[in-house]
Every structure is written in C-alpha cells, then in structure tokens.
Design a protein around this motif. Structure first.
Motif, PDB file in Angstrom:
ATOM      1  N   HIS A 308      69.952   8.963  76.936  1.00 44.42           N
ATOM      2  CA  HIS A 308      71.489   8.626  76.594  1.00 44.42           C
ATOM      3  C   HIS A 308      72.113   9.797  75.665  1.00 44.42           C
ATOM      4  O   HIS A 308      73.299   9.704  75.885  1.00 44.42           O
ATOM      5  CB  HIS A 308      71.653   7.195  75.959  1.00 44.42           C
ATOM      6  CG  HIS A 308      71.384   6.190  76.914  1.00 44.42           C
ATOM      7  ND1 HIS A 308      70.243   5.367  76.709  1.00 44.42           N
ATOM      8  CD2 HIS A 308      72.201   5.517  78.079  1.00 44.42           C
ATOM      9  CE1 HIS A 308      70.154   4.591  77.768  1.00 44.42           C
ATOM     10  NE2 HIS A 308      71.256   4.639  78.546  1.00 44.42           N
ATOM     11  N   GLU A 309      71.239  10.684  75.094  1.00 47.38           N
ATOM     12  CA  GLU A 309      71.927  11.529  74.256  1.00 47.38           C
ATOM     13  C   GLU A 309      71.941  12.966  74.727  1.00 47.38           C
ATOM     14  O   GLU A 309      70.859  13.473  74.777  1.00 47.38           O
ATOM     15  CB  GLU A 309      71.229  11.450  72.830  1.00 47.38           C
ATOM     16  CG  GLU A 309      71.097  10.168  72.069  1.00 47.38           C
ATOM     17  CD  GLU A 309      72.761   9.762  71.685  1.00 47.38           C
ATOM     18  OE1 GLU A 309      73.409  10.836  71.625  1.00 47.38           O
ATOM     19  OE2 GLU A 309      72.905   8.640  71.296  1.00 47.38           O
ATOM     20  N   PRO A 310      73.091  13.607  75.089  1.00 53.93           N
ATOM     21  CA  PRO A 310      72.873  14.979  75.544  1.00 53.93           C
ATOM     22  C   PRO A 310      72.195  15.772  74.695  1.00 53.93           C
ATOM     23  O   PRO A 310      71.682  16.855  75.090  1.00 53.93           O
ATOM     24  CB  PRO A 310      74.235  15.295  75.839  1.00 53.93           C
ATOM     25  CG  PRO A 310      75.058  13.812  76.086  1.00 53.93           C
ATOM     26  CD  PRO A 310      74.298  12.967  75.246  1.00 53.93           C
ATOM     27  N   ILE A 311      72.738  15.934  73.278  1.00 54.55           N
ATOM     28  CA  ILE A 311      72.196  16.559  72.333  1.00 54.55           C
ATOM     29  C   ILE A 311      70.494  16.750  72.643  1.00 54.55           C
ATOM     30  O   ILE A 311      69.630  17.799  72.438  1.00 54.55           O
ATOM     31  CB  ILE A 311      72.416  16.133  71.003  1.00 54.55           C
ATOM     32  CG1 ILE A 311      74.236  16.601  70.913  1.00 54.55           C
ATOM     33  CG2 ILE A 311      71.786  17.045  69.987  1.00 54.55           C
ATOM     34  CD1 ILE A 311      74.841  15.913  69.512  1.00 54.55           C
ATOM     35  N   VAL A 312      69.725  15.511  72.454  1.00 57.71           N
ATOM     36  CA  VAL A 312      68.489  15.257  72.612  1.00 57.71           C
ATOM     37  C   VAL A 312      67.773  15.876  73.606  1.00 57.71           C
ATOM     38  O   VAL A 312      66.837  16.803  73.616  1.00 57.71           O
ATOM     39  CB  VAL A 312      67.904  13.824  72.388  1.00 57.71           C
ATOM     40  CG1 VAL A 312      66.609  13.822  72.479  1.00 57.71           C
ATOM     41  CG2 VAL A 312      68.332  13.367  71.076  1.00 57.71           C
ATOM     42  N   GLN A 313      68.676  15.719  74.705  1.00 55.40           N
ATOM     43  CA  GLN A 313      68.368  16.329  76.300  1.00 55.40           C
ATOM     44  C   GLN A 313      68.220  17.822  76.216  1.00 55.40           C
ATOM     45  O   GLN A 313      67.110  18.446  76.547  1.00 55.40           O
ATOM     46  CB  GLN A 313      69.007  15.638  77.128  1.00 55.40           C
ATOM     47  CG  GLN A 313      68.957  14.214  77.419  1.00 55.40           C
ATOM     48  CD  GLN A 313      70.173  13.644  78.321  1.00 55.40           C
ATOM     49  OE1 GLN A 313      70.906  14.521  78.729  1.00 55.40           O
ATOM     50  NE2 GLN A 313      70.260  12.373  78.502  1.00 55.40           N
ATOM     51  N   LEU A 314      69.312  18.465  75.693  1.00 52.90           N
ATOM     52  CA  LEU A 314      69.490  19.865  75.904  1.00 52.90           C
ATOM     53  C   LEU A 314      68.481  20.470  74.777  1.00 52.90           C
ATOM     54  O   LEU A 314      67.604  21.482  75.397  1.00 52.90           O
ATOM     55  CB  LEU A 314      70.891  20.236  75.504  1.00 52.90           C
ATOM     56  CG  LEU A 314      71.166  21.664  75.111  1.00 52.90           C
ATOM     57  CD1 LEU A 314      71.005  22.418  76.577  1.00 52.90           C
ATOM     58  CD2 LEU A 314      72.739  21.977  74.701  1.00 52.90           C
ATOM     59  N   LEU A 315      68.432  20.120  73.555  1.00 52.41           N
ATOM     60  CA  LEU A 315      67.437  20.801  72.561  1.00 52.41           C
ATOM     61  C   LEU A 315      66.146  20.073  72.864  1.00 52.41           C
ATOM     62  O   LEU A 315      65.047  21.189  72.578  1.00 52.41           O
ATOM     63  CB  LEU A 315      68.085  20.339  71.163  1.00 52.41           C
ATOM     64  CG  LEU A 315      69.326  20.669  70.714  1.00 52.41           C
ATOM     65  CD1 LEU A 315      69.458  20.527  69.371  1.00 52.41           C
ATOM     66  CD2 LEU A 315      69.287  22.485  70.865  1.00 52.41           C
TER      67      LEU A 315
END
Length: 519
Positions: A308-315
């Motif tokens: 659910h977290e785009p930040i966690v996905q990208l990084l």
C-alpha cells in the motif's frame, strides 16, 4: 520523577491503528496524531496516581485502568534521553554485529574454485548458490525475529540468534557434501539476520531526527563493508562475534519493553485486594497482547506496507537492485581478476579493497554532511523538517553507480591495466552506499512508528535480489561479455535510480500525507 503523564492522541493512535505494538515503537512526539482513541467506558478527564516511589502516572476518572507512560519528555529512562556517549556505544555495538554477519555471507566468494573442487561442483549456478544462499536467509529471518524481539526483547533474541549463527557457521567448516554446505550456510544466515532486522528500529528509538543521519550512515555501512572485507577465504572471523555477547544489555531500548517493566514494578508494589485499578498497562498495549496476535500482526505488516505504500515500493525495488548489484560484483570479481588477469586467489581477493574503499570514503563523507544538510534545509523551510531533506546525496549516488559499472565492464573487456577496473569498482561502491544510507534514513524518518516493519519489507526484497542476482550473472557474462553485461546493469541503474530522488523530492510530501502509516 516530576510530571503527570498524559495519554496523548498520537500514542492512542498506535492502539487504534495497529491493535498491537510495532517492532520498534517510538515516542509520541515522533509521530503526528491522526486520530484519537477512546478507552471504553472511561472519560478523558485525567488524574494522577502516585505509585509510592515518586512516580506519577496518568489514569482517568471513574476508570479501573491505569495507563503507564514516560514521566514527561525528560524521563531519563526514555532512550531518546540517554547520554550521547551511551547512544553511540549502543549504536557501535549493533553496527558491529551488522558488520560481522555479512562477512560470512561473502567470505567464500574468492575461493569458489576451491569449493568447486572440494565438493565436485561443476555447475556455475550451484557454485554461485553456495555464496548467495546465506543472503536468502536474510530475507526470511527478519520476518519472525522482529516479532520475537517484540515479545521477548531485543537482548534475548540477539543473544540466542548470535549463538545460533556461531554454531552453524562453525559447522560449515565440517560439511562433507554440497547439500550440507548449502543447508548449514542457510541456517547460519537465519541467525546472522537478527541484527539486520532489529538495528533499524533501534536507531529510530534512540536518536532524534536531527542526530539520526550519522548513526544511520555508520549502521548502513557496516553490512556492506562486511561483505567486502574478506580478502582471504574462510570463516575464521565468526569467533569475533562471541566477544560482544556481554554487550547486549545496552541495546535493550525498545520503548514498550521498558514501559512494560515499569508497569510490572507497579503491579508488584500494589496490594492486589486493595488496588484501585483492575488493569495496569502501558500506552503501547492493546487489548490483545498474546504472542499469536503479535506474530500475526508483525508478520503481515511488512507486506501491508509494501502493498500500500508507494514510497516503500519505489525505494524497495531500487534498494533490491543495489544489493543485488553488490552481490553480483562480489561473485564475479574473481572471474575478472582470476580469469581475465590470471591472478592467484590471494591476489585477486585484494581487489575487494577497491570496493571497500569506495564504500568507506563515500560513507564517511555522507556521514559528516547528511545531518548538516538536513539542518540547513530545515532552517530554510522555517524550522519545519521533512524526510525529503535526506535525499540530496542520492543524486550523486544514482550517477556514480552506472558510471562505475561502465568503467568496470569495458576496461575488463579491453584487458586494460588492473587499476582501471578497480577505479570503476570503487565508484560502484560509492554509488551503492550513498543511495543505501539515504534510503534507510528516509524510510526511518517517513515511517518512524513503523520503521522496523518498513525496513523489514525492504530488507526482504533486497535480500531476495542479493540471492538471485549472482545466479544469473555467470550466464549473462558468458553470453554478453563484461562490457555489454555491465552496460545493461548501468542502463537499469539509470532507469530505476535516477528518477527516484526527483520523484520523492517533488511528490514525497503529497504521498506521505495520503498514507495511513507515514508521518
């Protein structure tokens, strides 16, 4: 102790959102409140309760529940109020553990030829697996060691995991077959993953945001340096880990564990029959503190964050690529210097110093400037800090990595003097550590309350990449050569890495504001 504790909305939000404590909960002031939480059948008018030894604790009128919290913002038992010396002593200890375990993960890389002859391995994939299977355990260990540290405390879990690591690491020296070696190294990796899964949450507990950059820089450098400082094959360094066994008590700073001990002291001091409260619990405790509930919540939370977290996905994807590239270089450097340059095992192992030089030099520079840049940007923003102020060093880091890959690939392809690929390897190390440190610090600042879970999600993904990349590397270089193969790595690094700091700098705050978990 001086002040009456307040049941703040931010701490209540922990119960309302999670229902159970995270692996590394932090103070109220570190997480902006988003909602209030009402204790059933209780009002919110507060009164103080004197425990008899000077401690004043918060409760409510007409309530039968006593809430145990810190004794104000200056409570010396709060890890954020520890002395500077004590914080650094604990940080260095946890970083030392984080350093030693990866030494074992890659120490056999320079001696893959001897391993192949000793066990009769003639498959390049299986030979690479002997090195990378240790990292596969890094992906699995944090998923259950983190919840266990929440139930039993960091100190006990680290000690037992350390003993497990030490035993199986020594047993590797007595392996009689290829399958035994793989199993023993995997089991050793499970124990060795403990400091990697617990350390990030510790830093979030212990350090204020303005001081956290240098601590995270050292902690982030340790596992990467551990993978490269092994110019001689063997697992002899594992015994060093036992020397730190008595130092664990400095690490027990998990907030809820310290408050639980405080609550337990109060329970023992009260007369059970005359006590005015039916229940005494900490602000971090929900209604269900069974180990089954904690394990279920903690095991699922990293996957929830990643989903659910785009930040966690990208990084997470970028860090996985960084870690995979690191292990790809660790396993292919022997083929460069032993195959192309016809150097002996001992001499070829010395070239790992180039990777270590790039890692340490860039890390030291970033450690000295990260907090200064953060404070400077905070001042320019009217004194309001943002996690995005951790990102500037990612810009040179995302450029150094592809440049280094191109230098290593084409200088090796052209058989130039050995110092040329070493320069490229040093640039690769510098690019990896700059991105590594910025990503970890940014994640801790964004997900302070859930830092351990967010780091566990990223750690799981990166460890899977560290396990998988070396497996396809031999086939890639055999088909394409070092020049084209490393060019592919450089192009992927540019496509994945270069947009990341710009995207997060421009849209990071908007993403965080729409998040259920970020602050």
């Amino acid at each position: 102790m001086s002040t009456t504790n307040q049941i703040s909305a931010s701490v209540s939000d922990v119960e309302g959102t999670l229902g159970a404590v995270s692996p590394a909960p932090t103070l109220q002031g570190d997480h902006a409140p988003k909602s209030s939480h009402h204790i059933p059948e209780q009002s919110h008018s507060q009164k103080s309760y004197n425990t008899g030894d000077g401690e004043l604790l918060a409760t409510t009128d007409n309530a039968d529940v006593l809430i145990v919290d810190w004794d104000g913002p200056d409570d010396p038992q709060n890890p954020k109020n520890w002395s500077y010396r004590r914080k650094w002593a604990a940080t260095i200890i946890i970083s030392s553990f984080t350093f030693i375990s990866p030494v074992s993960s890659s120490m056999i890389a320079p001696a893959t030829g001897q391993v192949a002859s000793a066990f009769g391995i003639d498959n390049d994939v299986m030979l690479a697996l002997a090195t990378s299977i240790f990292v596969l355990a890094y992906a699995m260990g944090p998923l259950f060691l983190g919840p266990l540290s929440e139930i039993y405390g960091r100190s006990r879990v680290l000690q037992l995991a350390n003993l497990w690591y030490l035993v199986w690491n020594l047993v590797c020296g007595f392996a009689q077959s290829e399958s035994q070696l793989l199993v023993f190294r995997f089991l050793a990796g499970l124990g060795g993953s403990a400091p990697l899964s617990i350390g990030g949450g510790f830093l979030g507990d212990c350090w204020q945001p303005d001081q956290r950059g240098r601590a995270v820089a050292i902690y982030s450098l340790a596992p990467l340096m551990g993978t490269v400082l092994n110019t001689r094959p063997g697992d002899g360094c594992s015994g060093l880990r036992a020397l730190w066994m008595q130092s664990f008590k400095s690490l027990e700073c998990l907030h809820f564990k310290r408050l639980e001990r405080k609550a337990e002291r109060i329970r023992r001091s009260m007369d059970a029959e005359k006590a005015p409260y039916r229940e005494i619990r900490t602000v971090f405790e929900g209604q269900d503190r069974s180990w089954q509930a904690i394990m279920a919540k903690s095991l699922s939370r990293p996957f929830v964050l990643f989903a659910h977290e785009p930040i966690v996905q990208l990084l997470g994807v970028y860090m996985a690529y960084l870690y995979g590239t690191l292990y790809l270089f660790l396993t292919t450097m022997p083929s460069i210097f032993q195959g192309t340059y016809h150097q002996s095992v001992g001499i070829s192992g010395l070239h790992y110093a180039a990777l270590g030089l790039g890692l340490s030099a860039a890390s030291q520079l970033n450690a000295r400037t990260m907090d200064k840049v953060y404070i400077y940007l905070k001042g320019k923003n009217g004194g309001v800090a943002k996690p995005e102020f951790r990102l500037p060093a990612m810009v040179p880091g995302s450029l150094l990595l592809p440049i280094g890959c191109l230098i290593v690939g084409w200088t090796s392809e052209a058989h130039t003097f050995w110092i040329a690929p070493d320069i490229g390897i040093a640039l690769v190390g510098a690019g990896i550590i700059l991105n590594f440190q910025c990503i970890q610090t940014y994640i801790v600042d964004c997900f302070t309350l859930h830092a351990a879970s967010a780091l566990a999600a990223i750690s799981c993904l990166r460890s899977l990449a560290g396990f998988g990349f070396p497996l396809f590397a031999p086939a890639m270089y055999k088909a394409l050569g070092f020049g084209k193969g490393d060019t592919i790595l450089a192009v992927v690094a540019i496509v994945v890495g270069c947009p990341a700091p710009w995207i997060l700098w421009r849209y990071g705050e908007r993403i965080r504001n729409s998040s259920r978990h970020a602050r």
